[in-house]
Each structure stands twice: as C-alpha cells, then as structure tokens.
Design a protein around this motif. Structure first.
Motif, PDB file in Angstrom:
ATOM      1  N   ILE A 151       7.032 -29.956 -18.287  1.00 36.56           N
ATOM      2  CA  ILE A 151       8.118 -31.162 -18.147  1.00 36.56           C
ATOM      3  C   ILE A 151       9.390 -30.656 -18.087  1.00 36.56           C
ATOM      4  O   ILE A 151      10.161 -31.113 -17.144  1.00 36.56           O
ATOM      5  N   GLU A 152       9.841 -29.795 -18.784  1.00 33.52           N
ATOM      6  CA  GLU A 152      11.370 -28.887 -18.488  1.00 33.52           C
ATOM      7  C   GLU A 152      11.221 -28.396 -17.326  1.00 33.52           C
ATOM      8  O   GLU A 152      12.455 -28.501 -16.539  1.00 33.52           O
ATOM      9  N   THR A 153      10.464 -27.736 -16.585  1.00 33.90           N
ATOM     10  CA  THR A 153      10.560 -26.998 -15.362  1.00 33.90           C
ATOM     11  C   THR A 153      10.580 -28.055 -14.543  1.00 33.90           C
ATOM     12  O   THR A 153      11.693 -27.862 -13.393  1.00 33.90           O
ATOM     13  N   LEU A 154       9.895 -29.183 -14.381  1.00 30.92           N
ATOM     14  CA  LEU A 154      10.020 -30.104 -13.497  1.00 30.92           C
ATOM     15  C   LEU A 154      11.066 -30.742 -13.369  1.00 30.92           C
ATOM     16  O   LEU A 154      11.802 -31.221 -12.466  1.00 30.92           O
ATOM     17  N   SER A 155      11.688 -31.244 -14.504  1.00 32.83           N
ATOM     18  CA  SER A 155      12.993 -31.632 -14.881  1.00 32.83           C
ATOM     19  C   SER A 155      14.133 -30.897 -14.097  1.00 32.83           C
ATOM     20  O   SER A 155      14.912 -31.528 -13.505  1.00 32.83           O
ATOM     21  N   GLN A 156      14.177 -29.634 -14.388  1.00 31.88           N
ATOM     22  CA  GLN A 156      15.092 -28.721 -13.931  1.00 31.88           C
ATOM     23  C   GLN A 156      15.013 -28.700 -12.348  1.00 31.88           C
ATOM     24  O   GLN A 156      15.872 -28.712 -11.665  1.00 31.88           O
ATOM     25  N   LYS A 157      13.936 -28.627 -11.898  1.00 30.69           N
ATOM     26  CA  LYS A 157      13.795 -28.532 -10.240  1.00 30.69           C
ATOM     27  C   LYS A 157      14.106 -29.933  -9.848  1.00 30.69           C
ATOM     28  O   LYS A 157      14.857 -29.894  -8.625  1.00 30.69           O
ATOM     29  N   LEU A 158      13.976 -30.967 -10.234  1.00 31.59           N
ATOM     30  CA  LEU A 158      14.174 -32.280 -10.005  1.00 31.59           C
ATOM     31  C   LEU A 158      15.741 -32.356  -9.849  1.00 31.59           C
ATOM     32  O   LEU A 158      16.176 -32.958  -8.781  1.00 31.59           O
ATOM     33  N   ASP A 159      16.480 -31.851 -11.067  1.00 38.91           N
ATOM     34  CA  ASP A 159      17.895 -31.849 -10.909  1.00 38.91           C
ATOM     35  C   ASP A 159      18.378 -30.881  -9.951  1.00 38.91           C
ATOM     36  O   ASP A 159      19.501 -31.586  -9.046  1.00 38.91           O
ATOM     37  N   ALA A 160      18.054 -29.957  -9.602  1.00 32.19           N
ATOM     38  CA  ALA A 160      18.366 -28.960  -8.651  1.00 32.19           C
ATOM     39  C   ALA A 160      18.189 -29.738  -7.227  1.00 32.19           C
ATOM     40  O   ALA A 160      19.070 -29.462  -6.379  1.00 32.19           O
ATOM     41  N   HIS A 161      17.139 -30.309  -7.116  1.00 29.94           N
ATOM     42  CA  HIS A 161      16.750 -30.762  -5.951  1.00 29.94           C
ATOM     43  C   HIS A 161      17.967 -32.018  -5.423  1.00 29.94           C
ATOM     44  O   HIS A 161      18.401 -32.117  -4.431  1.00 29.94           O
ATOM     45  N   ASN A 162      18.240 -32.792  -6.702  1.00 27.38           N
ATOM     46  CA  ASN A 162      19.086 -33.944  -6.185  1.00 27.38           C
ATOM     47  C   ASN A 162      20.409 -33.287  -6.174  1.00 27.38           C
ATOM     48  O   ASN A 162      21.437 -34.059  -5.434  1.00 27.38           O
ATOM     49  N   GLN A 163      20.841 -32.380  -6.673  1.00 26.06           N
ATOM     50  CA  GLN A 163      22.343 -31.711  -6.611  1.00 26.06           C
ATOM     51  C   GLN A 163      22.332 -31.200  -5.179  1.00 26.06           C
ATOM     52  O   GLN A 163      23.406 -31.336  -4.678  1.00 26.06           O
ATOM     53  N   ALA A 164      21.070 -30.584  -4.695  1.00 21.55           N
ATOM     54  CA  ALA A 164      21.335 -29.857  -3.373  1.00 21.55           C
ATOM     55  C   ALA A 164      21.307 -31.177  -2.277  1.00 21.55           C
ATOM     56  O   ALA A 164      22.044 -30.978  -1.310  1.00 21.55           O
ATOM     57  N   LEU A 165      20.769 -32.188  -2.668  1.00 17.48           N
ATOM     58  CA  LEU A 165      20.961 -33.292  -1.587  1.00 17.48           C
ATOM     59  C   LEU A 165      22.619 -33.776  -1.492  1.00 17.48           C
ATOM     60  O   LEU A 165      23.090 -34.303  -0.880  1.00 17.48           O
ATOM     61  N   GLU A 166      23.124 -33.948  -2.946  1.00 24.56           N
ATOM     62  CA  GLU A 166      24.529 -34.184  -3.024  1.00 24.56           C
ATOM     63  C   GLU A 166      25.518 -33.215  -2.129  1.00 24.56           C
ATOM     64  O   GLU A 166      26.258 -33.598  -1.402  1.00 24.56           O
ATOM     65  N   VAL A 167      25.084 -31.955  -2.161  1.00 24.16           N
ATOM     66  CA  VAL A 167      25.829 -31.145  -1.186  1.00 24.16           C
ATOM     67  C   VAL A 167      25.690 -31.288   0.030  1.00 24.16           C
ATOM     68  O   VAL A 167      26.539 -31.363   0.941  1.00 24.16           O
TER      69      VAL A 167
END
Length: 130
Positions: free
Chosen positions: A43-59
């Motif tokens: 759960i923690e790993t998926l949550s971190q990956k999802l946050d990283a993905h969404n931050q990349a979309l912001e960039v």
C-alpha cells in the motif's frame, strides 16, 4: 488543459481492508508472505508511486503551459516584425515576401465569373427542391 491526475480505487479499497484487518489482529498472517505487514508495505509503495506519477504530470503541465506562453510571445513578435517590414517597404514589396508575407499582388482572388456560376447553381437547386 491539465492532465487528469491518477487515483486508485484499488489502493483505497486495500487501505480500508487493511484498517479492518488491523482491528481484527495487527499481526494477522496467512503464511506464504500473505500477511498484513506485506499488504501495508505494498500500500505504501503504491501510494508513493502514485504521488510521484502525479507530481511528474504537474511538471509536464507546467512545462506545457510555459511552452504555450513562449510560442504566443514568439508569434506576436514575428507578426509585429512582418508588420514593420510592410510598413517600411510596403505589403507588395519583394522584402515583404522575403520576410514571409504574401505580396498583395500575389493573393488569389475568386473571379467574378466563378461567383456568378455558384449563384446560378444554388438558385437552380432551390428551384428543384420546391
């Protein structure tokens, strides 16, 4: 247009399930690495990956916005320069053509005969419909 941020229904469902399992027994295990601790790690790993993905979309969104602003700015400057060339040399000059404009004398205009033919054809169609 901003890109759609990802969410995970599976992640939310797993979090809710993990909370329920913790209420039953914080050390629950079913063998073969099928335990609550492993689930919490995933759960923690998926949550971190999802946050990283969404931050990349912001960039990417920010970069796209900056590119669009720069393109508009360059387009405006280019148009102003072409107008300056037209003002100095005229819009029928060879300099205007060299700068990327279409000389006034080179513009193609529809002939009067073509417009008359189209008007006759249109009126004939209207008569046939009635």
């Amino acid at each position: 247009m901003a890109r759609q941020k990802l969410t995970s229904r599976i992640l939310e469902k797993a979090k809710a399930r993990a909370m329920g399992l913790q209420a039953i027994d914080p050390n629950i295990s079913f063998g073969d690495a099928c335990d609550l601790q492993k689930m919490m790690q995933l759960i923690e790993t998926l949550s971190q990956k999802l946050d990283a993905h969404n931050q990349a979309l912001e960039v990417v969104d920010t970069s796209t916005t900056e590119l669009n602003v720069m393109e508009k700015s360059l387009n405006q400057l280019s148009q102003r320069i072409l107008l300056g060339v037209a003002c100095r040399y005229g819009n029928d000059s060879s300099e205007y053509k060299i700068a990327g404009g279409v000389r006034k004398s080179d513009r193609i205009r529809k002939a009067r005969a073509t417009r008359i033919k189209k008007a006759k054809a249109k009126s004939a169609l209207l008569k046939n419909e009635v």
